[in-house]
Design a protein around this motif. Structure first.
Motif, PDB file in Angstrom:
ATOM      1  N   ALA A  99      17.076  53.700  50.624  1.00 56.38           N
ATOM      2  CA  ALA A  99      17.503  55.031  51.044  1.00 56.38           C
ATOM      3  C   ALA A  99      18.889  55.369  50.485  1.00 56.38           C
ATOM      4  CB  ALA A  99      17.491  55.140  52.566  1.00 56.38           C
ATOM      5  N   VAL A 100      19.798  54.403  50.496  1.00 57.01           N
ATOM      6  CA  VAL A 100      21.126  54.638  49.923  1.00 57.01           C
ATOM      7  C   VAL A 100      20.990  54.939  48.435  1.00 57.01           C
ATOM      8  CG1 VAL A 100      23.374  53.598  49.405  1.00 57.01           C
ATOM      9  CG2 VAL A 100      22.341  53.256  51.662  1.00 57.01           C
ATOM     10  N   ASN A 101      20.176  54.156  47.751  1.00 53.68           N
ATOM     11  CA  ASN A 101      19.956  54.366  46.317  1.00 53.68           C
ATOM     12  C   ASN A 101      19.463  55.790  46.056  1.00 53.68           C
ATOM     13  OD1 ASN A 101      19.424  54.109  43.579  1.00 53.68           O
ATOM     14  ND2 ASN A 101      17.697  52.730  43.842  1.00 53.68           N
ATOM     15  N   LYS A 102      18.572  56.260  46.907  1.00 54.88           N
ATOM     16  CA  LYS A 102      17.994  57.597  46.731  1.00 54.88           C
ATOM     17  C   LYS A 102      18.991  58.714  47.041  1.00 54.88           C
ATOM     18  CE  LYS A 102      14.081  60.452  48.101  1.00 54.88           C
ATOM     19  NZ  LYS A 102      12.810  60.497  48.838  1.00 54.88           N
ATOM     20  N   HIS A 103      19.890  58.488  48.002  1.00 50.57           N
ATOM     21  CA  HIS A 103      20.716  59.585  48.515  1.00 50.57           C
ATOM     22  C   HIS A 103      22.183  59.550  48.116  1.00 50.57           C
ATOM     23  CE1 HIS A 103      17.688  61.626  50.902  1.00 50.57           C
ATOM     24  NE2 HIS A 103      17.161  60.422  51.056  1.00 50.57           N
ATOM     25  N   ASP A 104      22.660  58.430  47.612  1.00 48.15           N
ATOM     26  CA  ASP A 104      24.061  58.390  47.180  1.00 48.15           C
ATOM     27  C   ASP A 104      24.112  58.575  45.665  1.00 48.15           C
ATOM     28  OD1 ASP A 104      26.695  57.937  46.518  1.00 48.15           O
ATOM     29  OD2 ASP A 104      26.851  56.026  47.595  1.00 48.15           O
ATOM     30  N   PRO A 105      24.618  59.712  45.195  1.00 53.84           N
ATOM     31  CA  PRO A 105      24.660  59.946  43.757  1.00 53.84           C
ATOM     32  C   PRO A 105      25.550  58.954  43.007  1.00 53.84           C
ATOM     33  CG  PRO A 105      25.845  61.675  44.933  1.00 53.84           C
ATOM     34  CD  PRO A 105      25.167  60.817  45.968  1.00 53.84           C
ATOM     35  N   GLU A 106      26.392  58.228  43.726  1.00 59.83           N
ATOM     36  CA  GLU A 106      27.273  57.246  43.090  1.00 59.83           C
ATOM     37  C   GLU A 106      26.745  55.815  43.227  1.00 59.83           C
ATOM     38  OE1 GLU A 106      31.429  57.823  44.027  1.00 59.83           O
ATOM     39  OE2 GLU A 106      31.099  59.976  44.300  1.00 59.83           O
ATOM     40  N   PHE A 107      25.486  55.678  43.616  1.00 62.92           N
ATOM     41  CA  PHE A 107      24.903  54.346  43.810  1.00 62.92           C
ATOM     42  C   PHE A 107      24.939  53.545  42.506  1.00 62.92           C
ATOM     43  CE2 PHE A 107      21.510  51.229  44.181  1.00 62.92           C
ATOM     44  CZ  PHE A 107      21.795  50.692  45.425  1.00 62.92           C
ATOM     45  N   SER A 108      25.187  52.254  42.654  1.00 59.14           N
ATOM     46  CA  SER A 108      25.211  51.327  41.522  1.00 59.14           C
ATOM     47  C   SER A 108      24.831  49.944  42.026  1.00 59.14           C
ATOM     48  CB  SER A 108      26.614  51.272  40.908  1.00 59.14           C
ATOM     49  OG  SER A 108      27.533  50.711  41.844  1.00 59.14           O
ATOM     50  N   ARG A 109      24.602  49.034  41.109  1.00 63.21           N
ATOM     51  CA  ARG A 109      24.323  47.645  41.515  1.00 63.21           C
ATOM     52  C   ARG A 109      25.500  47.069  42.291  1.00 63.21           C
ATOM     53  NH1 ARG A 109      21.471  44.682  36.375  1.00 63.21           N
ATOM     54  NH2 ARG A 109      19.401  45.504  36.767  1.00 63.21           N
ATOM     55  N   GLU A 110      26.699  47.383  41.834  1.00 59.93           N
ATOM     56  CA  GLU A 110      27.891  46.895  42.524  1.00 59.93           C
ATOM     57  C   GLU A 110      27.947  47.429  43.950  1.00 59.93           C
ATOM     58  OE1 GLU A 110      32.770  46.858  42.183  1.00 59.93           O
ATOM     59  OE2 GLU A 110      31.614  48.095  40.784  1.00 59.93           O
ATOM     60  N   LEU A 111      27.628  48.699  44.131  1.00 64.37           N
ATOM     61  CA  LEU A 111      27.643  49.281  45.473  1.00 64.37           C
ATOM     62  C   LEU A 111      26.545  48.662  46.343  1.00 64.37           C
ATOM     63  CD1 LEU A 111      29.074  51.267  47.320  1.00 64.37           C
ATOM     64  CD2 LEU A 111      27.568  53.061  46.445  1.00 64.37           C
ATOM     65  N   ASP A 112      25.390  48.391  45.771  1.00 64.31           N
ATOM     66  CA  ASP A 112      24.328  47.702  46.505  1.00 64.31           C
ATOM     67  C   ASP A 112      24.843  46.359  47.022  1.00 64.31           C
ATOM     68  OD1 ASP A 112      22.006  45.522  46.373  1.00 64.31           O
ATOM     69  OD2 ASP A 112      21.038  47.447  46.761  1.00 64.31           O
ATOM     70  N   THR A 113      25.488  45.612  46.159  1.00 63.77           N
ATOM     71  CA  THR A 113      26.047  44.306  46.544  1.00 63.77           C
ATOM     72  C   THR A 113      27.090  44.472  47.639  1.00 63.77           C
ATOM     73  OG1 THR A 113      25.622  43.400  44.351  1.00 63.77           O
ATOM     74  CG2 THR A 113      27.282  42.272  45.686  1.00 63.77           C
ATOM     75  N   GLN A 114      27.934  45.480  47.504  1.00 61.02           N
ATOM     76  CA  GLN A 114      28.965  45.714  48.516  1.00 61.02           C
ATOM     77  C   GLN A 114      28.349  46.046  49.870  1.00 61.02           C
ATOM     78  OE1 GLN A 114      31.130  48.747  46.340  1.00 61.02           O
ATOM     79  NE2 GLN A 114      32.816  47.315  45.952  1.00 61.02           N
ATOM     80  N   TRP A 115      27.354  46.918  49.869  1.00 57.25           N
ATOM     81  CA  TRP A 115      26.668  47.241  51.129  1.00 57.25           C
ATOM     82  C   TRP A 115      26.138  45.964  51.783  1.00 57.25           C
ATOM     83  CZ3 TRP A 115      25.328  51.171  54.437  1.00 57.25           C
ATOM     84  CH2 TRP A 115      25.656  52.474  54.072  1.00 57.25           C
ATOM     85  N   ARG A 116      25.450  45.164  51.023  1.00 53.22           N
ATOM     86  CA  ARG A 116      24.845  43.946  51.570  1.00 53.22           C
ATOM     87  C   ARG A 116      25.905  42.990  52.111  1.00 53.22           C
ATOM     88  NH1 ARG A 116      19.367  43.682  50.253  1.00 53.22           N
ATOM     89  NH2 ARG A 116      18.725  45.318  48.802  1.00 53.22           N
TER      90      ARG A 116
END
Length: 130
Positions: A99-116
């Motif tokens: 959902a974050v990937n779909k809705h955050d226009p600034e999503f990245s692999r780095e941001l995915d890692t940070q969220w986790r």
């Protein structure tokens, strides 16, 4: 900017659209028939409100706030109450990241890692209450 600040800002971008929470539940329920069955008679508008607050609590605890509310959430989700299978938290987090990937226009692999990384301690606290 540190990871918790990045996640906090990302969450703010996601919260701009209520569809974020609807998409999360769609992804989450699609991950398991058992999970889908848990929501059959649920007031989803109320559930989305709880989710909005729960994610914020996870982020705020990572930013240094008291974990009292997360401990209460763990108690309500343990085997004696809602009986939320500890394995489902991985499915929950994966659905959230979709959902974050779909809705955050600034999503990245780095941001995915940070969220986790940011959510992991709070999720483990909740899961540990099982």
């Amino acid at each position: 900017m540190n990871a918790t600040d990045s996640v906090f800002q990302s969450y703010g971008r996601c919260c701009r659209n209520e569809q974020f929470f609807k998409d999360f539940y769609s992804f989450f329920m699609d991950s398991s028939d058992e999970i889908r069955q848990r929501f059959v008679n649920t007031d989803m508008a109320a559930q989305r409100h709880l989710l909005r607050n729960g994610i914020m609590q996870l982020i705020l605890v990572a930013r240094g706030m008291s974990d009292r509310k997360l401990r209460a959430l763990g108690e309500s989700h343990n085997r004696h109450n809602f009986n939320i299978n500890p394995a489902w938290y991985t499915l929950w987090l994966n659905a959230l990241m979709k959902a974050v990937n779909k809705h955050d226009p600034e999503f990245s692999r780095e941001l995915d890692t940070q969220w986790r990384e940011v959510l992991h301690p709070g999720i483990e606290l909740i899961r540990g209450a099982y």
